[in-house]
Design a protein around this motif. Structure first.
Motif, short mmCIF file in Angstrom:
data_model
loop_
_atom_site.label_atom_id
_atom_site.label_comp_id
_atom_site.label_asym_id
_atom_site.label_seq_id
_atom_site.Cartn_x
_atom_site.Cartn_y
_atom_site.Cartn_z
N THR A 140 0.91 -1.31 -0.10
CA THR A 140 -0.02 0.04 0.04
C THR A 140 0.93 1.39 0.05
OG1 THR A 140 -0.13 -0.31 2.12
CG2 THR A 140 -1.83 -1.42 1.19
N ARG B 231 2.75 12.10 16.05
CA ARG B 231 1.27 11.50 15.84
C ARG B 231 0.71 11.81 16.98
NH1 ARG B 231 -0.80 7.23 12.20
NH2 ARG B 231 -2.49 5.92 13.48
N HIS C 51 0.75 -5.40 11.86
CA HIS C 51 1.11 -6.42 10.92
C HIS C 51 1.61 -7.65 11.38
CE1 HIS C 51 0.99 -2.11 9.57
NE2 HIS C 51 0.85 -2.46 8.39
N THR D 101 -10.82 -2.56 20.52
CA THR D 101 -10.19 -3.57 19.59
C THR D 101 -8.96 -3.07 19.16
OG1 THR D 101 -11.55 -1.62 18.17
CG2 THR D 101 -12.63 -3.40 18.46
N ARG E 153 -3.43 -6.34 10.16
CA ARG E 153 -3.35 -6.78 8.70
C ARG E 153 -2.13 -7.66 8.26
NH1 ARG E 153 -1.50 -4.45 3.51
NH2 ARG E 153 0.05 -2.78 3.88
N SER F 219 -4.23 0.62 3.04
CA SER F 219 -5.33 -0.48 3.39
C SER F 219 -6.79 -0.08 3.57
CB SER F 219 -4.83 -1.37 4.45
OG SER F 219 -4.81 -0.98 5.41
N ARG G 217 -12.49 3.00 6.43
CA ARG G 217 -11.75 3.83 5.53
C ARG G 217 -11.54 2.80 4.34
NH1 ARG G 217 -5.26 4.36 6.64
NH2 ARG G 217 -5.09 2.44 6.38
N THR H 60 -10.54 7.24 15.69
CA THR H 60 -10.71 5.83 15.29
C THR H 60 -11.06 5.92 13.89
OG1 THR H 60 -12.54 5.57 16.19
CG2 THR H 60 -10.65 4.38 17.40
O1 TXA Z 1 -1.77 0.45 4.16
C1 TXA Z 1 -1.80 0.64 5.52
O2 TXA Z 1 -2.92 0.41 6.24
C2 TXA Z 1 -0.58 1.33 6.02
C3 TXA Z 1 0.53 0.56 5.89
C4 TXA Z 1 1.73 1.19 6.41
O3 TXA Z 1 0.38 -0.85 6.32
N1 TXA Z 1 -0.83 1.73 7.38
C5 TXA Z 1 -1.57 2.82 7.68
O4 TXA Z 1 -1.45 3.25 9.07
O5 TXA Z 1 -2.01 3.51 7.01
P1 TXA Z 1 -2.03 4.64 9.65
O6 TXA Z 1 -1.68 4.74 10.90
O7 TXA Z 1 -1.68 5.78 8.75
O8 TXA Z 1 -3.65 4.37 9.48
C6 TXA Z 1 -4.11 3.35 10.36
C7 TXA Z 1 -5.49 3.92 10.74
C8 TXA Z 1 -5.70 4.95 11.69
O9 TXA Z 1 -5.95 6.10 10.86
C9 TXA Z 1 -6.71 4.66 12.53
O10 TXA Z 1 -7.77 5.29 12.42
C10 TXA Z 1 -7.38 2.95 12.12
O11 TXA Z 1 -6.50 2.59 10.95
N2 TXA Z 1 -7.27 2.30 13.20
C11 TXA Z 1 -6.32 1.54 13.88
N3 TXA Z 1 -6.69 0.88 15.03
C12 TXA Z 1 -8.28 1.01 14.80
C13 TXA Z 1 -9.22 0.51 15.86
N4 TXA Z 1 -8.88 -0.34 16.75
N5 TXA Z 1 -10.25 0.98 15.61
C14 TXA Z 1 -10.54 1.73 14.33
N6 TXA Z 1 -9.61 2.36 13.67
C15 TXA Z 1 -8.25 1.96 14.12
#
Ligand code: TXA
Ligand code: MG
Length: 530
Positions: A181, A204, A213, A267, A271, A331, A347, A391
């Motif tokens: 991604t 952040r 991951h 939660t 991935r 993702s 998302r 979230t």
């Molecule tokens: O493709 C991807 O998902 C990339 C690559 C590096 O794997 N990672 C990524 O991570 O986009 P980040 O932190 O930029 O976005 C992750 C999103 C966050 O915005 C967060 O809101 C959501 O995933 N997220 C993480 N844990 C969550 C949870 N327990 N409940 C709801 N949303 C969550």
């Protein structure tokens, strides 16, 4: 022993058990007992930071021993013998009668302890003087077993790069690596200190949770609560889209996963990336990795190693370069944990809503349970709590914005009541007056499909200095997705005064593209195309 000594001691025992090949079990037991004595002694000395550093080094050393042994085993059939037995076997072969070496183990341990102290010194200096290194990795040299637990790497350079990255990670330093991604900024997920460094490196907000991951189903299982059983929908989604650009929410085992990862949510998002470098890195580190996109918070996500270097140079020790990312957008984040059994897309991303629908419709066709509904947040439903919560990916905080202003140009979607669309030339006159620029010419970046009619009509105006970044054909949204962040970052580096992005249809990858573009854009204008 105090609590953290006991914890560290258990970790070492686990490593010893993993390395426990039959002919060596007696020796390993001795090593474990020696460690116990060593820990008790360090515990009494009260030098906690040194002890913790030593512990990290012990674990790194033991893991590297295990990997080293696995490699040797492939090439050397004598590997399962102890050093002493190997000398004896070689001696027998050449007809020599060797004396026994009863003090071998003691010497080994003594040397080991002093080399530990030396290596902790070396590592400390290495990490304080950081210039970011970039190591190239060849994805085609990496192969996995069908279970995903075993990885074979043919290129010595790639193997070396992955081992260096794994040892930085095990020393609790963040490392950037490619995924299919975007590039991720990884840290071992089960260690709060390591995860904290992701937040400080990116700037952040601490209430924005991270994705964990994994490299195999076994690793996923090790993170889930014991009595948890995957739903039919999750089984189907995992079967079709893992490894790949799909993140699923699971119930969180708080005794295992630090609160900083989940921002205190019930939660945890998990991935399994499909990029061979990402998956091999997780497998070699032998630990799940938390990884957000490898950019300063609020910026577009990096899709090339050079994007990461431009942004985080000097802030992290290492970037693994695996070439440009194939998907180019993050993702898809899916929440399938609600009691109604429906699938909520928090998302949109690399796996499209159309793909998910197809798999669930086919997978539930012979089931008695109804096919789950697929609901896209903000398109199909709103949730007051989600609106406020970080979230919901990218909702609360500024996202995907380069330092240059971005304007979204809409020409095909419905014009909201009270808004008068402008002709392209009227729009250009407008921006020439309001956008600050140098006296010579306004420099405008165009991030539009290559066959855009709007682009053709805009570039007729020769008083503007145009910087075009064609995204690919309108009919190929997957290519547009791949190039979008690259375009934003490239035009930012070309120091344009303004970036214009044209809307695409919100179908297939278009849904994720527009989700990112709307967040990147400071304002939206409606244009008529004749
Ligand atoms: O493709 C991807 O998902 C990339 C690559 C590096 O794997 N990672 C990524 O991570 O986009 P980040 O932190 O930029 O976005 C992750 C999103 C966050 O915005 C967060 O809101 C959501 O995933 N997220 C993480 N844990 C969550 C949870 N327990 N409940 C709801 N949303 C969550
Ligand atoms: Mg991000």
């Amino acid at each position: 022993m105090v609590a953290y000594h006991t914890h560290a001691y258990r970790n070492v025992l686990r490593e010893v058990a993993k390395a426990n090949a039959k002919p060596r079990s007696a020796r390993n037991k001795d090593i474990a007992l020696n460690f116990r004595a060593f820990f008790a002694e360090s515990g009494r000395s009260g030098d906690a930071p040194t002890f913790q550093q030593d512990m990290q080094n012990v674990l790194t050393f033991m893991r590297s021993q295990r990997e080293y042994k696995a490699l040797l085993e492939r090439y050397n059939p004598l590997i399962d013998l102890t050093g002493e037995e190997r000398i004896e076997a070689t001696a027998r072969r050449v007809g020599l009668n060797m004396p026994k070496m009863p003090d071998f183990q003691d010497k080994y341990l003594l040397n080991f302890k002093s080399s530990l102290r030396r290596s902790s010194q070396v590592q400390r200096t290495m990490v304080t003087a950081t210039a970011t290194q970039v190591f190239a990795c060849d994805s085609t040299s990496i192969a996995f077993s069908s279970e995903g637990d075993q990885v074979v790497i043919n290129s010595p350079e790639t193997l070396g790069a992955l081992h260096t990255a794994a040892s930085f990670l095990n020393d609790l330093h963040p490392v950037a690596f490619p995924t299919e991604t975007v590039y991720g900024l990884g840290a071992v997920a089960l260690n709060a200190t390591a995860a904290l460094k992701i937040f400080s490196t990116k700037g952040r907000p601490p209430d924005n949770p991270l994705i964990v991951h994994v490299s195999s189903r076994r690793m996923l299982q090790s993170l889930l609560p014991h009595n948890y059983k995957l739903s039919r929908s999750y089984e189907l989604l995992i079967e079709h889209f893992w490894p790949g650009p799909l993140t699923l929410l699971f119930p969180c085992d708080h005794s295992l996963i630090p609160d900083i990862i989940t921002a205190g949510q019930p939660t945890v998002a998990i991935r399994m990336p499909s990029h061979p470098v990402a998956r091999a890195l997780i497998a070699i580190t032998d630990a799940p990795l938390a990884a957000p996109s490898a950019n300063s918070s609020g910026k577009p996500s990096p899709t090339r190693a050079e994007h990461v270097l431009n942004d985080l140079n000097g802030k992290i020790p290492l970037i693994l370069d695996g070439g440009p990312c194939e998907v180019g957008l993050e993702s898809t984040v899916v929440d399938g944990l609600h009691e109604d059994g429906n699938i909520r897309i928090l998302r949109p991303g690399g796996v499209t809503v159309e793909d998910i629908t197809q798999v669930l419709v086919a997978g539930f066709s012979d089931a008695e349970t109804p096919i789950p509904h697929i609901l896209v947040h903000r398109r199909d439903y709103l949730d007051d709590a989600l609106e406020q919560a970080p979230t919901t990916p990218g909702m609360k905080y500024r996202h995907y914005s380069p330092s240059v202003p971005v304007t979204l140009l809409r020409s095909t979607s419905d014009v909201p009541l009270g808004i008068e669309p402008l002709s392209p030339s009227a729009f250009l006159e407008d921006i020439k007056h309001v956008t600050p620029h140098s006296p010579d010419a306004l420099r405008v970046g165009l991030l539009m499909p290559s066959d855009s009619i709007l682009m053709k009509s805009l570039i007729n105006d020769a008083t503007i200095q145009w910087h075009e970044f064609p995204l690919g054909l309108v009919s190929e949204p997957a290519i547009i997705a791949r190039r979008l962040f690259d375009g934003l970052l490239t035009l930012e580096r070309e120091e344009v005064d303004l970036i214009l992005v044209e809307e695409v249809s919100e179908e297939k990858e278009g849904l994720a593209i527009m989700n990112r573009v709307k967040k990147a854009a400071g304002n939206t204008r409606w244009i008529t195309i004749s």
